[in-house]
Design a protein around this motif. Structure first.
Motif, short mmCIF file in Angstrom:
data_model
loop_
_atom_site.label_atom_id
_atom_site.label_comp_id
_atom_site.label_asym_id
_atom_site.label_seq_id
_atom_site.Cartn_x
_atom_site.Cartn_y
_atom_site.Cartn_z
N VAL A 56 -38.78 -25.01 -29.10
CA VAL A 56 -37.39 -24.67 -29.86
C VAL A 56 -37.24 -26.47 -30.14
CG1 VAL A 56 -34.93 -24.41 -29.50
CG2 VAL A 56 -36.69 -22.84 -28.53
N ALA A 57 -36.63 -26.57 -31.62
CA ALA A 57 -36.50 -27.16 -32.52
C ALA A 57 -35.00 -27.07 -33.74
CB ALA A 57 -37.33 -27.55 -33.51
N GLY A 58 -34.47 -28.23 -33.89
CA GLY A 58 -33.43 -28.12 -34.74
C GLY A 58 -33.87 -29.22 -36.36
N LEU A 59 -32.68 -29.42 -36.61
CA LEU A 59 -32.23 -30.24 -37.88
C LEU A 59 -31.95 -32.04 -37.68
CD1 LEU A 59 -30.76 -28.43 -40.89
CD2 LEU A 59 -33.13 -28.07 -40.38
N ASP A 60 -31.93 -31.59 -35.78
CA ASP A 60 -31.68 -32.99 -35.44
C ASP A 60 -32.71 -33.39 -34.91
OD1 ASP A 60 -31.89 -31.25 -33.66
OD2 ASP A 60 -29.85 -32.03 -32.53
N SER A 61 -33.78 -32.13 -34.72
CA SER A 61 -35.79 -32.88 -34.12
C SER A 61 -35.32 -34.15 -34.89
CB SER A 61 -36.40 -31.61 -33.97
OG SER A 61 -35.90 -31.18 -33.60
N ASP A 62 -37.00 -34.82 -34.29
CA ASP A 62 -36.78 -36.45 -34.62
C ASP A 62 -38.24 -37.23 -34.35
OD1 ASP A 62 -37.00 -38.66 -36.85
OD2 ASP A 62 -35.82 -40.00 -35.59
N PRO A 63 -38.86 -36.68 -34.89
CA PRO A 63 -39.69 -36.05 -36.51
C PRO A 63 -39.79 -34.90 -35.81
CG PRO A 63 -41.64 -36.81 -36.03
CD PRO A 63 -40.63 -36.33 -34.34
N LEU A 64 -39.32 -33.54 -37.63
CA LEU A 64 -39.28 -32.25 -37.84
C LEU A 64 -40.26 -32.09 -37.93
CD1 LEU A 64 -36.51 -31.95 -40.84
CD2 LEU A 64 -36.47 -31.31 -38.53
N PRO A 65 -40.51 -30.68 -37.14
CA PRO A 65 -41.42 -30.21 -36.49
C PRO A 65 -42.30 -29.78 -38.15
CG PRO A 65 -40.41 -28.67 -35.60
CD PRO A 65 -39.87 -30.15 -36.16
#
Length: 320
Positions: free
Chosen positions: A27-36
């Protein structure tokens, strides 16, 4: 052949967040750093209860940021404040359907009890999702206030799950009147009448007859205050012979239900029997295990509840 994930554990304990993996993707979101990479994550969308913006604005930002042509899975959380419905995301998602050619899995309403009680989640008609995404293979829905499913034909759907504290009978009928030739997994959290359940034992007969849903190999009829009575119906159900996994978890299942299963048709062909959150005695738990475990059936008996704690009153996992 049945989907290898037909017995995958979709039980989320105390109805917590899907915060690590969904549909086999991190699970990832736009706040993930870096974006997958867009196709290597299950993307979360949520308005957040403290924000003035609703989820439609979050969705607009998402499609401007991520290569939606590669997105395979979406996990949709809070729609806005407690009065906002899933229509706020369903409508723009459907309008943008051509921008999501790879989308295969959607969780609509992945909202925790800390954010909103399940019975307060404002759902919507989910039929347009299936109509707009003919290659969708999995749809999970949490909450039932305003929930609708009309009869639909969908040739790709393999997993359909409704997590509710009270399932409207119209939703069950929508499932049974639909043409879902590849559906392998169906989970129905029935809940209780005080929170919207209008499904009677008789309403389950068309499902348990085995005449519908020809590819079904995993059935969950769960979170019910009539779990023992449902077990008695299941024990005589023609459908059971072709199941690999059966779940009667999350409800008021006790010794009476276990006795019905033991007296009914053989269950030794199952890969898994899930009875978690139950009210069985030690002796009955042993009887079930002794009867099924030697044949290789994984009998799930966790989360046993102590009747003495609640004045001998049984309760379901999720109502409100």
């Amino acid at each position: 052949m049945a989907d290898e994930t037909c017995c995958e554990d979709f039980y989320f304990g105390d109805v917590g967040p899907i915060d690590t993996v969904y549909a086999g993707l991190p699970v990832a979101g736009l706040d993930s750093d870096p974006l997958p990479p867009a196709g290597e994550a299950a993307w979360t969308l949520s308005a957040g209860w403290d924000e003035a913006d609703d989820i439609a604005e979050s969705f607009a930002e998402f499609i401007d940021t991520v290569d939606t042509t590669e997105v395979q899975a979406l996990v949709v959380g809070a729609f806005g404040d407690s009065d906002d419905s899933a229509a706020l995301i369903v409508e723009p998602l459907i309008k943008a359907a051509d921008r999501f050619p790879a989308l295969r899995s959607i969780f609509l309403g992945a909202i925790t009890s800390e954010e909103n009680e399940m019975s307060w989640i404002q759902q919507t008609d989910v039929t347009p999702i299936l109509e707009a995404f003919p290659r969708l293979t999995r749809l999970d829905v949490r909450g039932s206030d305003g929930l609708t499913l009309r009869p639909v034909r969908h040739e790709a759907l393999r997993t359909l799950r409704f997590e509710t504290g009270g399932l409207p009978v119209e939703v069950l009928r929508g499932v049974l009147d639909s043409d879902l030739p590849r559906l392998e997994r169906l989970d129905l959290w029935l809940g209780v009448p005080n929170y919207g359940c209008t499904v009677s034992l008789g309403d389950l007969s068309p499902l348990l007859s085995g005449e519908r849903l020809p590819a079904l190999t995993h059935l969950g009829v769960e979170n019910s205050d009539q779990q023992d009575e449902i077990a008695a119906l299941v024990a005589a159900s023609p459908l059971v012979a072709r199941l690999a996994c059966l779940s009667l978890a999350l409800g008021t299942f006790g010794d009476e239900g276990a006795e019905a299963l033991l007296a009914g048709q053989p269950l030794t062909h199952l890969k898994r029997l899930d009875l978690r959150h139950h009210f069985m005695s030690d002796s009955m738990m042993s009887r079930l295990t002794d009867a099924l475990a030697p044949s290789g059936v994984a009998v799930e008996l966790g989360h046993r509840r102590d009747l003495s704690t609640w004045g001998r009153a049984r309760y379901v996992t999720v109502a409100e």
